[in-house]
Structures are given as structure tokens and as C-alpha cells.
Scaffold this motif. Structure first.
Motif, mmCIF file in Angstrom:
data_model
loop_
_atom_site.group_PDB
_atom_site.id
_atom_site.type_symbol
_atom_site.label_atom_id
_atom_site.label_comp_id
_atom_site.label_asym_id
_atom_site.label_seq_id
_atom_site.Cartn_x
_atom_site.Cartn_y
_atom_site.Cartn_z
ATOM 1 N N VAL A 4 0.839 -1.189 0.000
ATOM 2 C CA VAL A 4 0.000 0.000 0.000
ATOM 3 C C VAL A 4 0.881 1.248 0.000
ATOM 4 C CG1 VAL A 4 -1.755 1.271 1.310
ATOM 5 C CG2 VAL A 4 -1.818 -1.216 1.255
ATOM 6 N N ASN A 5 0.654 2.154 -0.963
ATOM 7 C CA ASN A 5 1.385 3.418 -0.970
ATOM 8 C C ASN A 5 0.640 4.457 -0.131
ATOM 9 O OD1 ASN A 5 -0.635 4.675 -2.547
ATOM 10 N ND2 ASN A 5 0.412 4.204 -4.455
ATOM 11 N N ARG A 6 1.230 5.633 0.035
ATOM 12 C CA ARG A 6 0.660 6.687 0.885
ATOM 13 C C ARG A 6 -0.774 7.047 0.480
ATOM 14 N NH1 ARG A 6 2.659 11.570 3.771
ATOM 15 N NH2 ARG A 6 1.055 13.154 3.532
ATOM 16 N N ASP A 7 -1.014 7.282 -0.806
ATOM 17 C CA ASP A 7 -2.345 7.690 -1.260
ATOM 18 C C ASP A 7 -3.389 6.615 -1.003
ATOM 19 O OD1 ASP A 7 -1.342 10.149 -2.100
ATOM 20 O OD2 ASP A 7 -1.032 9.469 -4.168
ATOM 21 N N GLU A 8 -3.025 5.358 -1.251
ATOM 22 C CA GLU A 8 -3.947 4.242 -1.008
ATOM 23 C C GLU A 8 -4.230 4.097 0.491
ATOM 24 O OE1 GLU A 8 -6.363 0.814 -1.806
ATOM 25 O OE2 GLU A 8 -5.769 2.568 -2.964
ATOM 26 N N LEU A 9 -3.202 4.266 1.314
ATOM 27 C CA LEU A 9 -3.388 4.199 2.765
ATOM 28 C C LEU A 9 -4.359 5.284 3.233
ATOM 29 C CD1 LEU A 9 -2.482 3.025 5.557
ATOM 30 C CD2 LEU A 9 -0.753 4.815 5.556
ATOM 31 N N ILE A 10 -4.161 6.501 2.755
ATOM 32 C CA ILE A 10 -5.054 7.613 3.132
ATOM 33 C C ILE A 10 -6.481 7.326 2.666
ATOM 34 C CG2 ILE A 10 -5.569 10.053 2.705
ATOM 35 C CD1 ILE A 10 -2.485 10.489 2.608
ATOM 36 N N ARG A 11 -6.639 6.827 1.448
ATOM 37 C CA ARG A 11 -7.977 6.521 0.926
ATOM 38 C C ARG A 11 -8.651 5.444 1.770
ATOM 39 N NH1 ARG A 11 -10.657 2.923 -1.341
ATOM 40 N NH2 ARG A 11 -8.956 1.470 -1.714
ATOM 41 N N ARG A 12 -7.930 4.370 2.088
ATOM 42 C CA ARG A 12 -8.506 3.284 2.877
ATOM 43 C C ARG A 12 -8.832 3.737 4.295
ATOM 44 N NH1 ARG A 12 -4.844 -1.885 1.011
ATOM 45 N NH2 ARG A 12 -5.709 -2.775 2.910
ATOM 46 N N ALA A 14 -9.567 6.837 5.235
ATOM 47 C CA ALA A 14 -10.733 7.729 5.135
ATOM 48 C C ALA A 14 -12.027 6.933 4.956
ATOM 49 C CB ALA A 14 -10.547 8.708 3.982
ATOM 50 N N ALA A 15 -11.921 5.747 4.350
ATOM 51 C CA ALA A 15 -13.091 4.885 4.159
ATOM 52 C C ALA A 15 -13.427 4.082 5.415
ATOM 53 C CB ALA A 15 -12.855 3.940 2.982
ATOM 54 N N GLY A 16 -12.618 4.254 6.474
ATOM 55 C CA GLY A 16 -12.917 3.607 7.741
ATOM 56 C C GLY A 16 -12.027 2.432 8.103
ATOM 57 N N GLU A 17 -11.129 2.051 7.219
ATOM 58 C CA GLU A 17 -10.223 0.942 7.531
ATOM 59 C C GLU A 17 -9.164 1.419 8.512
ATOM 60 O OE1 GLU A 17 -7.257 -2.221 5.283
ATOM 61 O OE2 GLU A 17 -8.641 -1.026 4.096
ATOM 62 N N SER A 30 4.560 11.300 6.667
ATOM 63 C CA SER A 30 4.656 12.561 7.417
ATOM 64 C C SER A 30 3.382 13.387 7.287
ATOM 65 C CB SER A 30 5.819 13.405 6.893
ATOM 66 O OG SER A 30 7.033 12.757 7.129
ATOM 67 N N GLY A 31 3.032 14.044 8.394
ATOM 68 C CA GLY A 31 1.986 15.049 8.386
ATOM 69 C C GLY A 31 0.563 14.565 8.209
ATOM 70 N N ILE A 32 0.294 13.271 8.280
ATOM 71 C CA ILE A 32 -1.083 12.813 8.108
ATOM 72 C C ILE A 32 -1.649 12.293 9.423
ATOM 73 C CG2 ILE A 32 -0.835 12.352 5.649
ATOM 74 C CD1 ILE A 32 -0.535 9.448 6.184
ATOM 75 N N ASP A 33 -2.952 12.298 9.528
ATOM 76 C CA ASP A 33 -3.648 11.824 10.718
ATOM 77 C C ASP A 33 -4.066 10.381 10.495
ATOM 78 O OD1 ASP A 33 -5.340 11.261 12.860
ATOM 79 O OD2 ASP A 33 -6.382 13.178 12.747
ATOM 80 N N LEU A 34 -3.470 9.488 11.271
ATOM 81 C CA LEU A 34 -3.793 8.065 11.218
ATOM 82 C C LEU A 34 -4.177 7.570 12.609
ATOM 83 C CD1 LEU A 34 -0.876 6.916 8.887
ATOM 84 C CD2 LEU A 34 -3.292 7.114 8.262
ATOM 85 N N SER A 35 -4.810 8.440 13.376
ATOM 86 C CA SER A 35 -5.192 8.101 14.750
ATOM 87 C C SER A 35 -6.025 6.831 14.785
ATOM 88 C CB SER A 35 -5.979 9.253 15.378
ATOM 89 O OG SER A 35 -5.167 10.390 15.509
ATOM 90 N N GLY A 36 -5.651 5.948 15.707
ATOM 91 C CA GLY A 36 -6.397 4.711 15.904
ATOM 92 C C GLY A 36 -6.039 3.594 14.936
ATOM 93 N N ALA A 37 -5.116 3.841 14.023
ATOM 94 C CA ALA A 37 -4.719 2.794 13.066
ATOM 95 C C ALA A 37 -3.894 1.719 13.781
ATOM 96 C CB ALA A 37 -3.913 3.399 11.918
ATOM 97 N N ASP A 38 -3.857 0.543 13.200
ATOM 98 C CA ASP A 38 -3.096 -0.576 13.763
ATOM 99 C C ASP A 38 -2.035 -1.011 12.756
ATOM 100 O OD1 ASP A 38 -2.104 -2.870 14.935
ATOM 101 O OD2 ASP A 38 -4.057 -3.819 15.210
ATOM 102 N N PHE A 39 -0.765 -0.791 13.118
ATOM 103 C CA PHE A 39 0.368 -1.200 12.290
ATOM 104 C C PHE A 39 1.151 -2.321 12.966
ATOM 105 C CE2 PHE A 39 -0.299 3.333 11.235
ATOM 106 C CZ PHE A 39 -0.571 3.191 9.885
#
Length: 105
Positions: A4-12, A14-17, A30-39
Motif C-alpha cells: 500500500v502506498n501513501r495515497d492508497e493508505l489515506i484513501r482506505r 478515510a473509508a474507515g479501515e 509525514s503530516g497525516i492523521d492516522l489516529s487509531g490505526a493498527d500497524f
């Protein structure tokens, strides 16, 4: 393994994943909000999370060696068992972050 690249990660995201455990990530986060994500369990060595908002994000058993978290918000992030060798944590908010068994070397 899913790549998954940056744009795909942001899209997924934003869709609730939120579960990106086991996903092979590419790109600068850098600079993006991924609060609550699980890596959890990922290998994210030398990644940039500079100025990212990562509140309540899970990095359990994640490799983050030499990653940059400059000015990131890691409030309540879960780093249990993560490897943070030589990670850059300058001006990082780690209020109530779980750092049990974190490896720093």
C-alpha cells in the motif's frame, strides 16, 4: 503481502479501515492523521512519521528502527514490544503511550 502506498493508505483510512497489521507500506507518512490505526507486527524501519497525528495508534511488535517521529502526536500510542532503535523522537508528544518492553538498542 498487500503493498500500500501513501495515497492508497489515506484513501482506505478515510473509508474507515484502521487495521494495517501485516500490510507492506510504501511512502512517507509525514503530516497525516492516522489516529487509531493498527500497524502491529509491521516492518517500518526508516519511515518518516514527522508531524503525523498518531493518537491511540498501535505499533505492537513493530520494527521502527531509525524511523522519524519528529513533532508527531503519539498520545496513548501502543508500542508494546516495538523496536525503536535509533528512532528520532524529538519534540514528540508521547503522553500515556505504552512503552512496555520497547527495544531501544
Amino acid at each position: 503481502m498487500d503493498r500500500v502506498n501513501r495515497d492508497e493508505l489515506i484513501r482506505r483510512y478515510a473509508a474507515g479501515e484502521k487495521n494495517f497489521a501485516g500490510v507492506k507500506l510504501g511512502g512517507d507518512l509525514s503530516g497525516i492523521d492516522l489516529s487509531g490505526a493498527d500497524f502491529s507486527g509491521n516492518k517500518l524501519d526508516e519511515f518518516s512519521f514527522e508531524r503525523a497525528i498518531l493518537k491511540r495508534t498501535r505499533f505492537v511488535n513493530t520494527r521502527l528502527a531509525q524511523s522519524c517521529f519528529d513533532a508527531a502526536d503519539l498520545t496513548e500510542a501502543d508500542f508494546r514490544g516495538a523496536r525503536l532503535s535509533y528512532a528520532n523522537l524529538r519534540v514528540t508528544n508521547m503522553t500515556n503511550a505504552d512503552l512496555i518492553c520497547v527495544k531501544l538498542t
